[in-house]
Scaffold this active site. Sequence first.
Site, PDB file in Angstrom:
ATOM      1  N   MET A 149       0.845  -1.196   0.000  1.00  0.00           N
ATOM      2  CA  MET A 149       0.000   0.000   0.000  1.00  0.00           C
ATOM      3  C   MET A 149       0.877   1.240   0.000  1.00  0.00           C
ATOM      4  O   MET A 149       2.061   1.194   0.352  1.00  0.00           O
ATOM      5  CB  MET A 149      -0.940   0.019   1.207  1.00  0.00           C
ATOM      6  CG  MET A 149      -0.243   0.118   2.557  1.00  0.00           C
ATOM      7  SD  MET A 149      -1.415   0.334   3.932  1.00  0.00           S
ATOM      8  CE  MET A 149      -1.953   2.036   3.652  1.00  0.00           C
ATOM      9  N   CYS A 150       0.289   2.365  -0.418  1.00  0.00           N
ATOM     10  CA  CYS A 150       0.945   3.667  -0.332  1.00  0.00           C
ATOM     11  C   CYS A 150      -0.154   4.682  -0.049  1.00  0.00           C
ATOM     12  O   CYS A 150      -1.011   4.433   0.798  1.00  0.00           O
ATOM     13  CB  CYS A 150       1.732   3.985  -1.611  1.00  0.00           C
ATOM     14  SG  CYS A 150       0.761   3.942  -3.135  1.00  0.00           S
ATOM     15  N   ASN A 151      -0.187   5.784  -0.760  1.00  0.00           N
ATOM     16  CA  ASN A 151      -1.285   6.737  -0.591  1.00  0.00           C
ATOM     17  C   ASN A 151      -2.477   6.386  -1.467  1.00  0.00           C
ATOM     18  O   ASN A 151      -3.615   6.417  -1.018  1.00  0.00           O
ATOM     19  CB  ASN A 151      -0.817   8.166  -0.903  1.00  0.00           C
ATOM     20  CG  ASN A 151      -0.288   8.887   0.313  1.00  0.00           C
ATOM     21  OD1 ASN A 151      -0.778   8.697   1.421  1.00  0.00           O
ATOM     22  ND2 ASN A 151       0.729   9.707   0.120  1.00  0.00           N
ATOM     23  N   TRP A 186      -3.504   4.660   2.073  1.00  0.00           N
ATOM     24  CA  TRP A 186      -3.725   5.500   3.243  1.00  0.00           C
ATOM     25  C   TRP A 186      -4.794   6.564   2.997  1.00  0.00           C
ATOM     26  O   TRP A 186      -5.485   6.996   3.923  1.00  0.00           O
ATOM     27  CB  TRP A 186      -2.416   6.152   3.674  1.00  0.00           C
ATOM     28  CG  TRP A 186      -2.554   6.946   4.934  1.00  0.00           C
ATOM     29  CD1 TRP A 186      -2.485   8.300   5.065  1.00  0.00           C
ATOM     30  CD2 TRP A 186      -2.803   6.437   6.252  1.00  0.00           C
ATOM     31  NE1 TRP A 186      -2.672   8.665   6.384  1.00  0.00           N
ATOM     32  CE2 TRP A 186      -2.867   7.530   7.132  1.00  0.00           C
ATOM     33  CE3 TRP A 186      -2.977   5.146   6.770  1.00  0.00           C
ATOM     34  CZ2 TRP A 186      -3.098   7.403   8.498  1.00  0.00           C
ATOM     35  CZ3 TRP A 186      -3.200   5.007   8.133  1.00  0.00           C
ATOM     36  CH2 TRP A 186      -3.266   6.114   8.978  1.00  0.00           C
TER      37      TRP A 186
END
Length: 288
Positions: free
Chosen positions: A242-244, A271
């Site tokens: 995951m990231c943004n 996120w």
Amino acid sequence: MSNIKAIVSTAWLHDQLQQQKLKMCVMDVSWYSDKDGHKDYLKQHIPGAMYFNFMHKVETTLHFPRNLPEPAVFEEYVQSLGIDSDTHVIVYDNTGRCGYFAGSRTWWMFRHHGHQKISVLDGGLQKWIADGYETTTDIPNVKPGNFTVKVDPTIRCTFDGVFSSLGDKTLQICDSRPNSTFHGAVGDATQGHGSSGHVPGAVSIPFETLLDKDKQVLKSEEELKAIFASSGVDLLKPVVTMCNSGMSSCMLALAAVTVGCPQVSVYHGGWTEWSNRADPEHCELPKP
């Protein structure tokens, strides 16, 4: 199971273009948030390359600012580039990060839509040029292909999928954002889009640590394995990256696949979605 390598070298691609024996389509997938990547493509690109915009006809939302297109839209767009269901697609970008920013995202998108014959050019256009290979401004003329979408739901993890794993820890959540964003700074405890923090139990593996910037390529498999191991990740068990909003997380997913992890998915909402939907107790935020 496809035997297509997720990553190919500039030398390999050059040889394939010279031999013209492999059924493939090379795509420039350079994308920027502040300018039109297609204009750069028109100035120079790898011979025979088409231009692909992964945000083509995408409808964005608060939780998905880098959303996926509808399957029918993706299918029609890919067909228009002359791609068939058995075409080996090679993608590259020129947005920095050794060709893996938009390249990895496009790689994941194709896999999500059921196309396994997809590879990323190691080093992107920058390394292609540095290695002495030619570029062109010629635009190929192609006939529409017969590419067909067959969505693979296992490639894309959802909010509910991540949330349901928090208690039993069935998923290893790997966050590719910078450490400063993952941990946050004192006083940066605001929940919501753009805030610092992380999902409980997630480990931080910043995408920049995956790159050998001196050589302009992804680090070796041995180095990548060491990075995952030092973060406590068991590559024999399921991994969710995951990231943004589903960009650098695709690079981390590609790295995990490259070193043999059998079950890798991307939490697309990242996120951005998590910090807007999850209760405060399910958000590890910086201390006020």
